[in-house]
Design a protein around this motif. Structure first.
Motif, PDB file in Angstrom:
ATOM      1  N   PRO A   1       0.797  -1.239   0.000  1.00  0.00           N
ATOM      2  CA  PRO A   1       0.000   0.000   0.000  1.00  0.00           C
ATOM      3  C   PRO A   1       0.826   1.284   0.000  1.00  0.00           C
ATOM      4  O   PRO A   1       0.534   2.208  -0.776  1.00  0.00           O
ATOM      5  N   GLU A   2       1.862   1.351   0.835  1.00  0.00           N
ATOM      6  CA  GLU A   2       2.669   2.571   0.875  1.00  0.00           C
ATOM      7  C   GLU A   2       3.401   2.791  -0.442  1.00  0.00           C
ATOM      8  O   GLU A   2       3.511   3.929  -0.926  1.00  0.00           O
ATOM      9  N   MET A   3       3.912   1.718  -1.028  1.00  0.00           N
ATOM     10  CA  MET A   3       4.635   1.831  -2.285  1.00  0.00           C
ATOM     11  C   MET A   3       3.686   2.199  -3.417  1.00  0.00           C
ATOM     12  O   MET A   3       4.025   3.011  -4.292  1.00  0.00           O
TER      13      MET A   3
ATOM     14  N   ALA B   1       4.053   5.509  -5.642  1.00  0.00           N
ATOM     15  CA  ALA B   1       4.150   5.453  -7.097  1.00  0.00           C
ATOM     16  C   ALA B   1       3.078   6.310  -7.748  1.00  0.00           C
ATOM     17  O   ALA B   1       3.348   7.041  -8.714  1.00  0.00           O
ATOM     18  N   ASP B   2       1.845   6.236  -7.252  1.00  0.00           N
ATOM     19  CA  ASP B   2       0.764   7.056  -7.814  1.00  0.00           C
ATOM     20  C   ASP B   2       1.077   8.543  -7.698  1.00  0.00           C
ATOM     21  O   ASP B   2       0.899   9.314  -8.650  1.00  0.00           O
TER      22      ASP B   2
ATOM     23  N   ALA C   1       5.515  12.787 -12.949  1.00  0.00           N
ATOM     24  CA  ALA C   1       6.688  12.257 -13.632  1.00  0.00           C
ATOM     25  C   ALA C   1       6.643  12.551 -15.126  1.00  0.00           C
ATOM     26  O   ALA C   1       5.572  12.754 -15.715  1.00  0.00           O
ATOM     27  N   ALA C   2       7.819  12.548 -15.727  1.00  0.00           N
ATOM     28  CA  ALA C   2       7.916  12.734 -17.171  1.00  0.00           C
ATOM     29  C   ALA C   2       7.468  11.466 -17.894  1.00  0.00           C
ATOM     30  O   ALA C   2       7.647  10.357 -17.396  1.00  0.00           O
ATOM     31  N   ALA C   3       6.884  11.646 -19.054  1.00  0.00           N
ATOM     32  CA  ALA C   3       6.458  10.507 -19.858  1.00  0.00           C
ATOM     33  C   ALA C   3       7.691   9.798 -20.420  1.00  0.00           C
ATOM     34  O   ALA C   3       8.732  10.408 -20.641  1.00  0.00           O
TER      35      ALA C   3
END
Length: 451
Positions: free
Chosen positions: A47-49, A53-54, A60-62
């Motif tokens: 859950p934390e990861m 990540a979300d 974040a860059a594509a």
């Protein structure tokens, strides 16, 4: 004037080709890469990861690089950071006793992301990974890093940088600058994070994958390092007071440290595995079963690094992975050591926690002196009304001298990958990475797989 060893090292990196490596080293390199993929993907489900990540991907860059376990992609810097961090959560990533840490999970995420971006061949990706792993492992082997420092996020920056530098075709001069600079770009990490079960520790390997790539950008744009940044950091009192530079070059090109690494089947810190192996031996001596309800006391004797993992105040799943008392208790209670034996429900289980308090861990100085050549550990189980049952581990399972079978490693790959990607995709991924040199373009190959 003699040639500086970093110049020799840089020349070796730039000139080495895949055909210079023996079959055993190549096969181990394939496994270091392949084993990392489902380990990262499964770790990304914590859950934390997942939340991290979300949040990160929202800004974040594509890019074309897999963020494994999310079904999404990103630029190499972002993918390296996230994949490197996720790969440590479950404590199933490969490691190396002689490199004194986990080189693979710090090198593979960076090399994979860049290989996808530039369309490198599978063979070039494999070679770059092996070289990055080898160089950083040799440097850390030559040092005596302080025990208070966690090795993730330190020498792994060098390994990630070398792998990416090899893929991007740095010159010998640039590679030499890269090594020196990358050595000074590690973190001030804390081993105490393991003893407290602090999950900040998991960003350390992500840092290596990220900063290794940044170091390459710096080398390509003309940044300069110290004459020997490795010596400054690893021998000059920053992370270590001793650094035997000459030993970095001993057997280079013949004795590959990556071939001396291990793979894990238990989701715990490596030093816990020695105690688990000794427990399994004790269970075998007892006829295949020990009733946890009748256990009065369990005595564990091991080498120093194992004895340090003696904590009994286990409040999180992550913390339980670094506690010999918890590992033995939960395995005895559940009858196995799978992921479920180390999840939140296992930590909350009263019977497990009560048994944890009856496990006592101590150091045997003779066992410490024999490490890492041997990883000796004894487990003695005292049960009511029965004679004590003793088990012993001499060499931890998964080491080169006591390797897991191909079937066991394949089973691990499939069991972690199938819940994420389905059986067909996981099988395709496994088959491809076992023959990674046949992949002509990592970008094209990865474009056809949504992981």
């Amino acid at each position: 004037m003699s040639v500086h060893y970093l110049d020799k090292l840089a020349q070796f990196i730039c000139q080495t080709q895949l055909t210079d490596l023996d079959d055993f080293t190549l096969q181990h390199g394939r496994w270091v890469i392949a084993d990392s993929l489902p380990v990262i993907g499964a770790g990304m489900q914590i859950p934390e990861m997942k939340a991290f990540a979300d949040a990160h991907l929202a800004r974040a860059a594509a890019g074309p690089a897999w963020v494994l376990g999310t079904g999404r992609r990103a630029a190499p810097l972002d993918a390296g950071l996230l994949n490197g961090s996720a790969g440590c959560w479950l404590e199933l990533d490969e490691g190396n006793q002689f490199a004194k840490g986990h080189p693979g999970i710090q090198v593979v995420p960076a090399a994979l992301a860049v290989a996808q971006e530039i369309g490198a061949s599978g063979g070039d990706f494999l070679l770059a990974t092996i070289l990055g792993y080898e160089v950083c492992s040799r440097i850390n082997r030559a040092a005596d890093m302080r025990l208070s420092i966690h090795p993730h996020g330190t020498y792994g920056v060098i390994g990630a940088a070398v792998a990416v530098g090899k893929l991007r075709g740095l010159s010998v001069t640039q590679m030499r600058e890269l090594i020196s600079m990358a050595a000074t770009m590690g973190m001030a990490t804390s081993r105490n994070t393991l003893l407290e079960g602090s999950t900040v520790r998991n960003i350390y390997s992500g840092h290596s994958a990220y900063m290794g790539q940044v170091a390459v950008q710096m080398a390509l744009t003309g940044f300069k390092g110290e004459i020997d940044g490795v010596e400054s950091v690893y021998g000059g009192g920053v992370v270590s007071d001793r650094y035997a530079a000459d030993s970095v070059m001993e057997g280079l090109g013949n004795d590959w440290l990556i071939a001396m690494g291990y793979f894990k089947l238990h989701p715990t810190g490596r030093y816990v595995h020695s105690a688990i192996d000794a427990l399994e031996d004790a269970i075998a001596q007892a006829g295949g079963h020990i009733d946890p309800a009748g256990i009065e006391r369990i005595e564990v004797k091991g080498y120093k690094l194992a004895a340090m993992l003696s904590g009994k105040d286990i409040t999180t799943s992550f913390g339980g992975r670094f506690s010999i008392p918890f590992a033995l208790a939960t395995i005895l209670h559940h009858g196995k050591s799978g992921l479920a034996s180390f999840d939140d429900a296992a930590v909350a289980n009263r019977a497990v926690q009560e048994l944890v308090q009856r496990v006592f861990v101590s150091e045997d100085p003779a066992y410490t002196a024999a490490y890492p050549g041997c990883q000796r550990c004894d487990v003695i189980v005292h049960a009511a009304g029965k004679p004590p049952v003793a088990g012993h581990c001499e060499m931890t399972k998964g080491e080169r001298a006591r390797p897991h079978s191909q079937k066991e490693l394949e089973g691990k790959f499939m069991s972690l990958g199938t819940p994420l990607w389905g059986d067909a995709t996981t099988r395709r991924l496994y088959d491809a990475f076992m023959r990674i040199e046949r992949i002509g373009d990592m970008g094209e190959f990865s474009a056809g797989l949504n992981l």
